[in-house]
Scaffold this active site. Structure first.
Site, PDB file in Angstrom:
ATOM      1  N   LEU A   1       4.865 -41.311  88.270  1.00  0.00           N
ATOM      2  CA  LEU A   1       4.091 -42.515  88.204  1.00  0.00           C
ATOM      3  C   LEU A   1       2.504 -42.459  88.785  1.00  0.00           C
ATOM      4  CD1 LEU A   1       6.254 -45.456  89.115  1.00  0.00           C
ATOM      5  CD2 LEU A   1       5.557 -44.673  86.358  1.00  0.00           C
ATOM      6  N   GLY A   2       2.397 -41.289  90.252  1.00  0.00           N
ATOM      7  CA  GLY A   2       1.433 -41.321  90.920  1.00  0.00           C
ATOM      8  C   GLY A   2       2.191 -40.951  91.927  1.00  0.00           C
TER       9      GLY A   2
ATOM     10  N   ASN B   1      -1.747 -42.023  99.114  1.00  0.00           N
ATOM     11  CA  ASN B   1      -1.878 -42.337 100.238  1.00  0.00           C
ATOM     12  C   ASN B   1      -0.554 -41.562 100.437  1.00  0.00           C
ATOM     13  OD1 ASN B   1      -2.827 -44.354  99.086  1.00  0.00           O
ATOM     14  ND2 ASN B   1      -1.381 -46.296  99.509  1.00  0.00           N
TER      15      ASN B   1
ATOM     16  N   VAL C   1       4.791 -41.125  93.677  1.00  0.00           N
ATOM     17  CA  VAL C   1       5.960 -41.932  93.044  1.00  0.00           C
ATOM     18  C   VAL C   1       6.683 -41.300  91.807  1.00  0.00           C
ATOM     19  CG1 VAL C   1       5.889 -44.801  92.864  1.00  0.00           C
ATOM     20  CG2 VAL C   1       4.426 -43.848  94.848  1.00  0.00           C
TER      21      VAL C   1
ATOM     22  N   ASP D   1      -4.524 -51.930 103.099  1.00  0.00           N
ATOM     23  CA  ASP D   1      -5.017 -51.017 102.193  1.00  0.00           C
ATOM     24  C   ASP D   1      -4.527 -51.360 101.425  1.00  0.00           C
ATOM     25  OD1 ASP D   1      -5.879 -47.755 102.069  1.00  0.00           O
ATOM     26  OD2 ASP D   1      -3.844 -47.613 101.333  1.00  0.00           O
TER      27      ASP D   1
END
Length: 395
Positions: free
Chosen positions: A74-75, A78, A82, A190
């Site tokens: 998904l990405g 950070n 994910v 954040d």
């Protein structure tokens, strides 16, 4: 219209009495949870959805690495990656964040322990949490899967996000931050477009907030970025509070409204390219053009900016020492411009707080507007709209 008294939340105790990720599921726990949820002033639809999520979660039991099957990535960001995963024992689709950390077992256990607070974060404006565990050098955080992705992904597809949509986003972010602060004494730390998730039902939720001090410390050196959403007071290393989250929200709103990270601010030529028409510069900001910079800097924004990009240290210096970004006049409503200006006051003591923002005319207007957020998101992201989208009158 006055809110009607919500029906009590119905949660069935886990029939087998098994623990959910090490937490006993006794009737007393359910009663306490039911009481907490009833304090949240949810509408009928929000109540049913939270109820459905918590009932599903009870079936999950203890999370183990072997129980997951990867569906897609998904990405990344950070400090972790994910994945969309399928939880094989229940067939539930989840989002699983993997954070690789070289840390001692005691620190690892402390992080997992601190993350358990997420079990208590139940709100329509916070991404649902299934559990956290450690396996093979990685901490896994398992969350509700949001099929619309994050607002930075939506922004890339949409180019710019309309003001009426950003009104709904603002309501959800303020309500999410208020919930974290009032119910859990947590700051987000954040807030940025990639940490605001959306789904095809029209829900808007915050993720990746700082519940684990130990995880924040362990990941402190993993910041690799070309942009910053941190407030001036935080960048200067002085005391910061939830007011810092409000700055980050304001900066995120400007980015989503104009279609690019707003520092340095766009000049008249770029504004014309973005909006396809001549845009008035705010008279007060005519002298705000950034100092000329040498060419060949690492990229720090996307969008049709013809000037050389800023290096990260120049960017941070700009946030601390130069005037804050603004929305250009003549393109956005006066209420929206004022709302953003109140978020982006450099002195945190003069910056609007969550209570003031919640009663701001932009929010009041956005709450009354009927906006088909789910329809807009689904057409932007090419998603199939479910049969019961959220009717985002007040989100």
């Amino acid at each position: 219209m006055p809110k009607k008294k919500p029906t009590p939340i119905q949660l069935n105790p886990n029939p087998e009495g098994t623990a959910v990720n090490g937490t006993p599921t006794a009737e007393t726990n359910l009663e306490a949870l039911q009481k907490k949820l009833e304090e949240l002033e949810l509408d009928e639809q929000q109540r049913k959805r939270l109820e459905a999520f918590l009932t599903q979660k009870q079936k999950v039991g203890e999370l183990k690495d072997d129980d997951f099957e990867k569906v897609s990535e998904l990405g990344a960001g950070n400090g972790g990656v994910v994945f969309k995963v399928s939880h094989k024992p229940t067939s539930l689709i989840m989002a699983r964040k993997l954070i690789h950390l070289e840390i001692k077992p005691a620190i690892r256990n402390q992080i997992i322990r601190e993350l358990q607070v997420l079990h208590e974060c139940n709100s329509p404006y916070i991404v649902g949490f299934y559990g956290a565990f450690y396996s093979d050098g990685e901490i896994s955080i398992c969350m509700e899967h949001m099929d619309g992705g994050s607002l930075d992904q939506v922004l890339k597809k949409a180019g710019k996000i309309p003001e009426k949509i950003l009104g709904k986003v603002s309501i959800a972010v303020i309500k999410g931050l208020t919930y974290l602060r009032e119910k859990h004494k947590i700051m987000h730390r954040d807030v940025k477009p990639s940490n605001i998730l959306v789904n095809s039902r029209g829900e808007i939720k915050l993720c990746d907030f700082g519940v684990s001090g130990q995880l924040i410390d362990s990941m402190a050196n993993s910041f690799v970025g070309t942009r910053s959403y941190m407030s001036p007071e935080r960048l200067q290393g002085t005391h910061y509070s939830v007011q810092s989250d409000i700055w980050s929200m304001g900066l995120s709103l400007v980015e989503m409204a104009i279609g690019r990270y707003p520092i340095p601010p766009p000049d008249a030529k770029e504004l014309e390219l973005i909006f396809g028409c001549s845009v008035e510069r705010d008279p007060a900001s005519s002298e705000l053009a950034p100092r000329p910079r040498p060419p060949g800097r690492p990229i720090s924004s996307y969008g049709p900016d013809s000037r050389p990009p800023m290096a990260i240290f120049e960017l941070l210096d700009y946030i601390v020492n130069e005037p804050p970004p603004k929305l250009p006049s003549g393109v956005f409503g006066a209420e929206f411009q004022d709302f953003v200006n109140k978020c982006l006051v450099k002195n945190p003591a003069e910056r609007a707080d969550l209570k003031q923002l919640m009663v701001h005319s932009f929010i009041k207007q956005s709450e009354l507007e009927e906006v088909d957020f789910a329809g807009w998101l689904c057409s932007t992201m090419g998603l199939k709209q479910p049969s019961t989208p959220t009717h985002a009158a007040g989100v």
